[in-house]
Design a protein around this motif. Structure first.
Motif, PDB file in Angstrom:
ATOM      1  N   LEU A   1      -4.323   1.479   5.617  1.00 26.01           N
ATOM      2  CA  LEU A   1      -4.877   1.991   4.547  1.00 26.01           C
ATOM      3  C   LEU A   1      -5.602   2.755   5.723  1.00 26.01           C
ATOM      4  CD1 LEU A   1      -6.839  -0.312   1.629  1.00 26.01           C
ATOM      5  CD2 LEU A   1      -5.476   1.497   1.731  1.00 26.01           C
ATOM      6  N   GLU A   2      -5.953   2.507   6.507  1.00 25.50           N
ATOM      7  CA  GLU A   2      -6.966   2.862   7.913  1.00 25.50           C
ATOM      8  C   GLU A   2      -6.165   4.729   8.202  1.00 25.50           C
ATOM      9  OE1 GLU A   2      -8.652   0.574  10.660  1.00 25.50           O
ATOM     10  OE2 GLU A   2      -8.610   1.995  11.954  1.00 25.50           O
ATOM     11  N   ARG A   3      -3.966   3.695   8.036  1.00 23.91           N
ATOM     12  CA  ARG A   3      -3.180   5.104   8.805  1.00 23.91           C
ATOM     13  C   ARG A   3      -3.680   6.033   7.840  1.00 23.91           C
ATOM     14  NH1 ARG A   3       1.911   2.979   8.367  1.00 23.91           N
ATOM     15  NH2 ARG A   3       2.347   4.728   9.379  1.00 23.91           N
ATOM     16  N   ILE A   4      -3.439   5.729   6.123  1.00 25.56           N
ATOM     17  CA  ILE A   4      -3.356   6.785   5.793  1.00 25.56           C
ATOM     18  C   ILE A   4      -4.540   7.680   4.848  1.00 25.56           C
ATOM     19  CG2 ILE A   4      -2.473   7.208   2.728  1.00 25.56           C
ATOM     20  CD1 ILE A   4      -1.008   4.607   3.227  1.00 25.56           C
ATOM     21  N   MET A   5      -5.389   6.481   4.808  1.00 25.95           N
ATOM     22  CA  MET A   5      -7.001   7.612   3.728  1.00 25.95           C
ATOM     23  C   MET A   5      -7.915   7.940   5.683  1.00 25.95           C
ATOM     24  SD  MET A   5      -7.380   5.023   1.018  1.00 25.95           S
ATOM     25  CE  MET A   5      -7.911   6.795  -0.303  1.00 25.95           C
ATOM     26  N   VAL A   6      -7.399   7.444   6.444  1.00 25.60           N
ATOM     27  CA  VAL A   6      -8.669   7.792   7.606  1.00 25.60           C
ATOM     28  C   VAL A   6      -7.678   8.712   9.122  1.00 25.60           C
ATOM     29  CG1 VAL A   6      -9.901   7.008   8.988  1.00 25.60           C
ATOM     30  CG2 VAL A   6     -10.005   5.544   6.717  1.00 25.60           C
ATOM     31  N   ASP A   7      -6.508   8.067   9.171  1.00 26.61           N
ATOM     32  CA  ASP A   7      -6.067   8.618  10.376  1.00 26.61           C
ATOM     33  C   ASP A   7      -5.006  10.038   9.329  1.00 26.61           C
ATOM     34  OD1 ASP A   7      -4.703   5.704  11.754  1.00 26.61           O
ATOM     35  OD2 ASP A   7      -6.562   6.776  11.540  1.00 26.61           O
ATOM     36  N   ARG A   8      -4.767   9.895   8.239  1.00 31.65           N
ATOM     37  CA  ARG A   8      -3.982  10.620   7.380  1.00 31.65           C
ATOM     38  C   ARG A   8      -2.695  10.950   7.710  1.00 31.65           C
ATOM     39  NH1 ARG A   8      -5.660  15.134   5.270  1.00 31.65           N
ATOM     40  NH2 ARG A   8      -5.881  14.681   3.506  1.00 31.65           N
ATOM     41  N   VAL A   9      -1.702   9.839   8.388  1.00 30.04           N
ATOM     42  CA  VAL A   9      -0.321  10.542   9.156  1.00 30.04           C
ATOM     43  C   VAL A   9       0.147  11.214   7.858  1.00 30.04           C
ATOM     44  CG1 VAL A   9      -0.712   8.521  10.476  1.00 30.04           C
ATOM     45  CG2 VAL A   9      -0.031   8.189   8.607  1.00 30.04           C
ATOM     46  N   PHE A  10      -0.222  11.194   6.671  1.00 32.09           N
ATOM     47  CA  PHE A  10       0.696  11.326   5.749  1.00 32.09           C
ATOM     48  C   PHE A  10      -0.084  12.558   4.990  1.00 32.09           C
ATOM     49  CE2 PHE A  10       3.766   8.412   6.130  1.00 32.09           C
ATOM     50  CZ  PHE A  10       2.823   7.141   5.612  1.00 32.09           C
ATOM     51  N   GLY A  11      -0.571  13.625   5.577  1.00 38.58           N
ATOM     52  CA  GLY A  11      -1.525  14.204   5.132  1.00 38.58           C
ATOM     53  C   GLY A  11      -2.271  14.334   3.912  1.00 38.58           C
ATOM     54  N   ASP A  12      -2.148  14.914   2.909  1.00 40.14           N
ATOM     55  CA  ASP A  12      -2.716  14.794   1.159  1.00 40.14           C
ATOM     56  C   ASP A  12      -1.684  14.067   0.348  1.00 40.14           C
ATOM     57  OD1 ASP A  12      -3.209  18.716   1.276  1.00 40.14           O
ATOM     58  OD2 ASP A  12      -4.261  17.224   2.544  1.00 40.14           O
ATOM     59  N   ALA A  13      -0.578  14.113   0.936  1.00 40.34           N
ATOM     60  CA  ALA A  13      -0.172  12.509   0.130  1.00 40.34           C
ATOM     61  C   ALA A  13      -0.796  11.492   0.118  1.00 40.34           C
ATOM     62  CB  ALA A  13       1.552  12.551   0.661  1.00 40.34           C
ATOM     63  N   GLY A  14      -1.584  11.595   1.161  1.00 40.91           N
ATOM     64  CA  GLY A  14      -2.289   9.932   1.365  1.00 40.91           C
ATOM     65  C   GLY A  14      -3.819  10.061   1.175  1.00 40.91           C
TER      66      GLY A  14
ATOM     67  N   VAL B   1       1.141  -0.864   0.261  1.00 45.72           N
ATOM     68  CA  VAL B   1       0.429  -0.688  -0.030  1.00 45.72           C
ATOM     69  C   VAL B   1       0.692   1.206  -0.431  1.00 45.72           C
ATOM     70  CG1 VAL B   1      -1.578   1.152   1.213  1.00 45.72           C
ATOM     71  CG2 VAL B   1      -1.623  -1.189   1.522  1.00 45.72           C
ATOM     72  N   LYS B   2       0.782   1.925  -0.703  1.00 47.51           N
ATOM     73  CA  LYS B   2       1.884   3.407  -1.128  1.00 47.51           C
ATOM     74  C   LYS B   2       0.914   4.729  -1.471  1.00 47.51           C
ATOM     75  CE  LYS B   2       4.262   0.622  -4.081  1.00 47.51           C
ATOM     76  NZ  LYS B   2       6.196   0.366  -4.997  1.00 47.51           N
ATOM     77  N   ALA B   3       0.787   5.780   0.106  1.00 43.41           N
ATOM     78  CA  ALA B   3       0.442   6.489  -0.213  1.00 43.41           C
ATOM     79  C   ALA B   3       1.640   7.144  -1.387  1.00 43.41           C
ATOM     80  CB  ALA B   3       0.875   7.621   0.451  1.00 43.41           C
ATOM     81  N   ALA B   4       0.005   7.977  -3.017  1.00 43.62           N
ATOM     82  CA  ALA B   4       0.554   8.147  -3.761  1.00 43.62           C
ATOM     83  C   ALA B   4       1.710  10.227  -3.825  1.00 43.62           C
ATOM     84  CB  ALA B   4      -0.531   8.945  -4.789  1.00 43.62           C
ATOM     85  N   GLY B   5       1.690  10.893  -3.084  1.00 41.03           N
ATOM     86  CA  GLY B   5       2.123  11.532  -2.931  1.00 41.03           C
ATOM     87  C   GLY B   5       3.259  11.804  -2.176  1.00 41.03           C
ATOM     88  N   LEU B   6       4.629  12.902  -2.267  1.00 45.24           N
ATOM     89  CA  LEU B   6       5.803  12.457  -1.555  1.00 45.24           C
ATOM     90  C   LEU B   6       5.456  12.425  -0.331  1.00 45.24           C
ATOM     91  CD1 LEU B   6       8.117  15.525  -3.027  1.00 45.24           C
ATOM     92  CD2 LEU B   6       7.859  13.014  -3.441  1.00 45.24           C
ATOM     93  N   ALA B   7       6.287  11.094   0.223  1.00 45.38           N
ATOM     94  CA  ALA B   7       6.031  11.208   2.051  1.00 45.38           C
ATOM     95  C   ALA B   7       7.793  10.455   2.652  1.00 45.38           C
ATOM     96  CB  ALA B   7       5.228   9.728   2.633  1.00 45.38           C
ATOM     97  N   ALA B   8       8.028  10.926   2.207  1.00 43.35           N
ATOM     98  CA  ALA B   8       9.953  10.927   2.264  1.00 43.35           C
ATOM     99  C   ALA B   8      10.215   9.656   2.849  1.00 43.35           C
ATOM    100  CB  ALA B   8       9.751  11.954   4.156  1.00 43.35           C
ATOM    101  N   GLY B   9       9.727   9.009   1.517  1.00 41.43           N
ATOM    102  CA  GLY B   9      10.431   7.435   1.887  1.00 41.43           C
ATOM    103  C   GLY B   9       9.306   6.991   3.204  1.00 41.43           C
ATOM    104  N   LYS B  10       8.360   6.910   3.567  1.00 47.95           N
ATOM    105  CA  LYS B  10       8.257   6.373   4.743  1.00 47.95           C
ATOM    106  C   LYS B  10       6.508   5.281   4.102  1.00 47.95           C
ATOM    107  CE  LYS B  10      10.729   8.140   8.688  1.00 47.95           C
ATOM    108  NZ  LYS B  10      11.768   9.071   7.419  1.00 47.95           N
ATOM    109  N   GLY B  11       5.887   6.275   3.393  1.00 48.08           N
ATOM    110  CA  GLY B  11       4.509   6.190   2.763  1.00 48.08           C
ATOM    111  C   GLY B  11       4.368   4.501   2.342  1.00 48.08           C
ATOM    112  N   VAL B  12       5.329   3.734   2.157  1.00 46.23           N
ATOM    113  CA  VAL B  12       4.849   2.675   1.160  1.00 46.23           C
ATOM    114  C   VAL B  12       4.959   1.545   2.708  1.00 46.23           C
ATOM    115  CG1 VAL B  12       6.301   0.552  -0.394  1.00 46.23           C
ATOM    116  CG2 VAL B  12       6.398   2.853  -0.613  1.00 46.23           C
ATOM    117  N   SER B  13       3.891   0.387   2.793  1.00 44.17           N
ATOM    118  CA  SER B  13       3.292  -0.691   3.003  1.00 44.17           C
ATOM    119  C   SER B  13       3.776  -1.389   2.658  1.00 44.17           C
ATOM    120  CB  SER B  13       2.664  -0.200   4.886  1.00 44.17           C
ATOM    121  OG  SER B  13       2.133   1.077   5.322  1.00 44.17           O
TER     122      SER B  13
END
Ligand SMILES: Nc1ncnc2c1ncn2[C@@H]1O[C@H](COP(=O)(O)OP(=O)(O)OP(=O)(O)O)[C@@H](O)[C@H]1O
Ligand SMILES: [Mg+2]
Length: 425
Positions: free
Chosen positions: A166-179, A142-154
């Motif tokens: 998915l929940e962390r990226i799209m609900v908790d939005r830990v990477f903000g808009d990048a997710g 699962v990858k946040a599409a936007g820039l996440a300083a190399g941390k956006g991929v699980s």
């Protein structure tokens, strides 16, 4: 000639090192630089993410060429900004930098160009992504599409972990808009390989091969990092394999970008997985990689400025490039706890001793000077790099240097380059 290198990591120290070797260069400005770049260039405290401030600085200081290290300013459009002011700059336009800055765009372009990559889907709605992952019974990534300083991929061997990601990226939005958008793709198996290519419109020049080590632990165990070491050349990248990479990946993707009104100028980084079905693209980056750049630039015998200018001035097709046949190995020394929490401010000892070692160079990453001592200031601290008569010799020299450098809580892998060293078995 006056050159400006933007950024503050090991990659930027390596670029500064190669640029400063050029007989055509009088001065290198490193913005903001680190304790290592300060020894061969002049560090200037302007944020890498401030295109306006950087353009003013380049004009004021009469900079002849600017080299942009990290992806954030490239994706923010620094090249467009500089070119609008008639300032010469090496790197892709904002539109072309989407190949890294937007993994969903990259995935769509790869599909369009029939570039081999992991089977995957793009989602903008959490519910649809969740329902899709719930149907999977094998591993997913699962990858946040936007820039996440190399941390956006699980990377999730168990699809249930994919749901949590998915929940962390799209609900908790830990990477903000990048997710806001995610890419969900099949989990590929194989060895990873990084391919660096200079691209100028439709001219492509592939640099020497190199392999990174992403996981934190020996034997490729533990969480992924920004990279714990690299070596060049990478024997696994045979000439046949590289011919396939150029024909089936580089040429089609460069064409697709040109057809999409985003012609590529700069360094195109291809992250590959060498699967049983052949090389498949994990990702593209729009800049030199770190730590891969360190061993590659240590092997470069041609003038880096000539090469980068050939891209900027549209003369890449005529460029001649020479490489040392001697391999190079780079071992990253990190702060214990990285890629998680770590402490900084540790005094680094042994750098002067290592500076006297033959065919060894210490590229600084997370370091700074405080009252004449160099201290740690990041997760990845140093990239200790050595040339050798063969890869085993280069590895031996690199670790000899690593063992002569000391700082509290230093951590490094012990097996960098082992994949390329033939065992007697
Ligand atoms: N489809 C996949 N199958 C298996 N592993 C994968 C897959 N996609 C990514 N990975 C793993 O995750 C790592 C990071 O993924 P990717 O390169 O897409 O992200 P990134 O955050 O942009 O990385 P970088 O910081 O190197 O630019 C890869 O190096 C690889 O180890
Ligand atoms: Mg990337």
């Amino acid at each position: 000639m006056r050159v400006m290198v933007i950024g503050s990591g090991g990659r930027e120290h390596a670029l500064t090192y190669a640029v400063a070797k050029s007989p055509r260069v009088d001065e290198v400005l490193c913005v903001p630089g680190n304790a290592g770049t300060a020894s061969i260039g002049q560090n200037i405290e302007v944020k890498a993410a401030d295109p306006d401030g950087l353009a003013v600085l380049a004009r004021q200081r009469g900079v002849d060429l600017t080299i942009v290290g990290p992806e954030a300013p490239l994706c923010a459009g620094i090249v467009d900004r500089f070119e609008a002011e008639g300032l010469r700059v090496f790197g892709p336009s904002k539109a072309a930098a989407r190949i890294e800055g937007d993994k969903a765009y990259a995935k769509r372009l790869m599909k369009l160009a029939h570039v081999p990559t992991a089977e995957g889907r793009v989602f903008e709605r959490y519910k649809n992504a969740r329902d899709y992952v719930a149907t999977r019974d094998t591993g997913v990534v699962v990858k946040a599409a936007g820039l996440a300083a190399g941390k956006g991929v699980s990377v999730c061997e168990d699809p249930a972990d994919g749901l949590l990601a998915l929940e962390r990226i799209m609900v908790d939005r830990v990477f903000g808009d990048a997710g806001d958008t995610v890419v969900v793709e099949e989990l590929l198996k194989g060895q990873e390989l990084s391919v660096f290519a200079l691209v100028e419109g439709c001219t492509i020049y592939v640099l020497e091969t190199v392999q990174d080590h992403k996981p934190i632990g020996d034997g490729d165990t533990g969480p992924n990092t920004g990279g714990m070491g690299a070596y060049s050349p990478a024997p696994i990248a045979t000439p046949d394999m590289m011919a396939v990479v150029e024909r089936d990946i580089l040429v089609p993707i460069v064409d697709a970008m040109r057809n999409d009104d985003a012609p590529y100028h700069g360094l195109l980084y291809v992250g590959l997985m060498l699967t049983a079905a052949g090389p498949k693209v994990l990702e593209f980056n729009c800049r030199f990689g770190d730590p891969e750049t360190q061993p590659i630039l240590m092997r470069l015998q041609s003038d880096l400025i000539d090469l980068l200018e050939a891209v900027v001035d549209g003369r890449l097709a005529d460029a001649e490039v020479h490489w040392s046949p001697r391999p190079a190995v780079c071992v990253v020394m990190a702060s214990e706890g990285y890629p998680g929490k770590y402490e900084s401010g540790k005094v680094i000892e042994g750098l002067d001793h290592v500076a006297a070692m033959k065919d060894v160079y210490v590229f600084h990453a997370g370091t700074r000077r405080i009252e004449n001592v160099t201290v740690t200031s990041g997760g990845r601290v140093l990239g200790v790099t050595a040339l050798g008569d063969d890869i085993a010799d280069a590895k031996r020299r690199a670790y000899e240097a690593v063992e002569a450098i000391h700082f509290q809580n230093a951590y490094y892998r012990r097996d960098i380059a082992d994949k390329a060293i033939p065992t007697d078995g």
